[in-house]
Design an enzyme around this catalytic site. Structure first.
Site, PDB file in Angstrom:
ATOM      1  N   HIS A   1       0.828  -1.206   0.000  1.00 59.88           N
ATOM      2  CA  HIS A   1       0.000   0.000   0.000  1.00 59.88           C
ATOM      3  C   HIS A   1       0.865   1.260   0.000  1.00 59.88           C
ATOM      4  CE1 HIS A   1      -2.784   2.819   2.375  1.00 59.88           C
ATOM      5  NE2 HIS A   1      -3.410   2.609   1.237  1.00 59.88           N
ATOM      6  N   ARG A   2       0.805   2.025  -1.059  1.00 62.10           N
ATOM      7  CA  ARG A   2       1.637   3.223  -1.245  1.00 62.10           C
ATOM      8  C   ARG A   2       3.123   2.863  -1.245  1.00 62.10           C
ATOM      9  NH1 ARG A   2      -1.513   7.124   3.181  1.00 62.10           N
ATOM     10  NH2 ARG A   2      -3.599   6.363   2.703  1.00 62.10           N
TER      11      ARG A   2
ATOM     12  N   GLU B   1       0.359  -0.491  -4.717  1.00 62.83           N
ATOM     13  CA  GLU B   1      -0.751   0.463  -4.874  1.00 62.83           C
ATOM     14  C   GLU B   1      -0.192   1.869  -4.774  1.00 62.83           C
ATOM     15  OE1 GLU B   1      -4.207   2.935  -3.089  1.00 62.83           O
ATOM     16  OE2 GLU B   1      -2.173   2.638  -2.384  1.00 62.83           O
TER      17      GLU B   1
ATOM     18  N   ASP C   1      -1.349   6.289  -5.333  1.00 59.88           N
ATOM     19  CA  ASP C   1      -2.441   7.271  -5.453  1.00 59.88           C
ATOM     20  C   ASP C   1      -2.024   8.319  -6.485  1.00 59.88           C
ATOM     21  OD1 ASP C   1      -4.051   6.332  -3.058  1.00 59.88           O
ATOM     22  OD2 ASP C   1      -2.096   6.729  -2.147  1.00 59.88           O
TER      23      ASP C   1
ATOM     24  N   HIS D   1      -0.877  11.023  -2.029  1.00 60.43           N
ATOM     25  CA  HIS D   1      -2.198  10.650  -1.520  1.00 60.43           C
ATOM     26  C   HIS D   1      -3.099  11.836  -1.186  1.00 60.43           C
ATOM     27  CE1 HIS D   1      -5.174   9.550   1.544  1.00 60.43           C
ATOM     28  NE2 HIS D   1      -5.229   8.386   0.922  1.00 60.43           N
TER      29      HIS D   1
ATOM     30  N   GLU E   1      -4.605   3.988  -8.037  1.00 60.23           N
ATOM     31  CA  GLU E   1      -5.834   4.557  -7.473  1.00 60.23           C
ATOM     32  C   GLU E   1      -6.003   5.970  -7.996  1.00 60.23           C
ATOM     33  OE1 GLU E   1      -6.477   4.687  -3.149  1.00 60.23           O
ATOM     34  OE2 GLU E   1      -8.154   6.052  -3.545  1.00 60.23           O
TER      35      GLU E   1
ATOM     36  N   LYS F   1      -7.300   9.281  -7.604  1.00 61.46           N
ATOM     37  CA  LYS F   1      -7.781  10.090  -6.480  1.00 61.46           C
ATOM     38  C   LYS F   1      -8.624  11.231  -7.010  1.00 61.46           C
ATOM     39  CE  LYS F   1      -6.483   8.689  -2.422  1.00 61.46           C
ATOM     40  NZ  LYS F   1      -7.550   7.858  -1.911  1.00 61.46           N
TER      41      LYS F   1
ATOM     42  N   ASP G   1       0.164  -1.940   4.541  1.00 54.71           N
ATOM     43  CA  ASP G   1       1.448  -1.243   4.734  1.00 54.71           C
ATOM     44  C   ASP G   1       2.539  -2.221   5.146  1.00 54.71           C
ATOM     45  OD1 ASP G   1      -0.102   1.034   4.377  1.00 54.71           O
ATOM     46  OD2 ASP G   1      -0.230   1.492   6.533  1.00 54.71           O
TER      47      ASP G   1
HETATM   48  O1  G3P Z   1      -6.535   1.505  -2.567  1.00 52.08           O
HETATM   49  C1  G3P Z   1      -6.764   1.193  -1.248  1.00 52.08           C
HETATM   50  C2  G3P Z   1      -6.587   2.357  -0.326  1.00 52.08           C
HETATM   51  O2  G3P Z   1      -5.414   3.026  -0.693  1.00 52.08           O
HETATM   52  C3  G3P Z   1      -7.757   3.306  -0.363  1.00 52.08           C
HETATM   53  O3  G3P Z   1      -7.676   4.334   0.575  1.00 52.08           O
HETATM   54  O4  G3P Z   1      -7.084   6.522   1.460  1.00 52.08           O
HETATM   55  O5  G3P Z   1      -5.393   4.702   1.506  1.00 52.08           O
HETATM   56  O6  G3P Z   1      -6.013   5.780  -0.641  1.00 52.08           O
HETATM   57  P1  G3P Z   1      -6.488   5.381   0.729  1.00 52.08           P
HETATM   58 MG    MG Z   2      -4.853   4.596  -2.031  1.00 49.90          MG
END
Ligand code: G3P
Ligand code: MG
Length: 239
Positions: free
Chosen positions: A6-7, A33, A35, A48, A108, A110, A230
């Site tokens: 994640h990120r 992943e 953003d 993000h 993702e 945004k 994470d």
């Molecule tokens: O893509 C999953 C997750 O990243 C969605 O929420 O706020 O972390 O971008 P957020």
């Molecule tokens: Mg995200």
């Protein structure tokens, strides 16, 4: 057990930076992943929040800053001295990284209040085509169904995943409309019956952002396919 970083590997390096992507690859990630939103001159960048305040040494809205201004910021120091001089990556740089390291990207899209969704999608498409990334290396996701509809229209070969905090009652018709590949939901709002319904219709089911594997130990039996986390290093490797 399948995971998406994640990120990037954001528990060990500053989120959405090349350093975090490098650590994810080193740790063996198949998926990262990120953003994506637009700079002032409409260049897709990887960050993000709506503003640069939390994750850089600057302040202000991403959408009001030029690439030159964004690139001048330090996006690593907030996380630790070792990451001084990390910068906000562009989507193009991140796609090139993914190509070089054969890692897949969950992009993702945004969408913040007032954003031009069509323009975001068009600009993302242009960069992907310029870099020439294979569609099967990518997955779009968004909380914005409109963004996914737009991508369905202009880039139909890239898979689409609908993000929801809690999967709504009318999920199946929305998923059908956008010809979704996957559903990405907040693990805290998922129950077994809903998971089994989604799986019975053939969709991939992903959960964000469980950072303690024990909390979601049962979810694999419910059919959940992927944890977007994470801490991918804390999950057992998929067998
Ligand atoms: O893509 C999953 C997750 O990243 C969605 O929420 O706020 O972390 O971008 P957020
Ligand atoms: Mg995200």
């Amino acid at each position: 057990m399948k995971t998406t970083a994640h990120r990037g590997l954001s528990s060990l390096a500053p989120e959405n930076t090349i350093a975090a992507f490098e650590l994810a690859v080193k740790q063996g990630a198949e998926w990262i992943e990120i953003d994506v939103q637009l700079s002032q001159e409409k260049v897709p960048v990887v960050i993000h929040d709506k503003t640069v305040n939390r994750c850089t040494n600057g302040s202000g809205a991403v959408a009001e800053m030029t690439i030159r201004q964004l690139k001048a910021l330090d996006a690593g120091l907030w996380f630790g001295e070792a990451y001084r001089d990390e910068c906000v990556p562009t989507l193009a740089e991140t796609l090139l990284f993914a190509q070089r390291h054969h890692v897949k990207l969950n992009i993702e899209l945004k969408v913040y209040k007032g954003d031009d969704i069509k323009l975001l999608c068009q600009q993302v498409k242009t960069v992907i085509e310029d870099v020439d990334v294979a569609p099967d290396q990518l997955l779009f996701s968004s909380f914005s169904t409109s963004a996914l509809q737009q991508m369905q229209h202009i880039m139909p070969t890239v898979r689409r995943g609908q993000l929801w905090q809690k999967i709504p009652d009318n999920a199946l018709s929305l998923l059908d409309d956008i010809e979704a590949y996957s559903v990405h939901c907040d693990y805290r709002f998922l129950d077994e019956a809903t998971a089994r319904t989604i799986k019975s219709k053939g969709y991939q089911l992903y959960c964000y952002t469980p950072n303690f594997p024990d909390l979601v130990a049962d979810y694999w039996d419910w059919g959940v396919d992927m944890m977007i986390t994470d801490v991918p290093q804390d999950y057992k490797v998929a067998s």
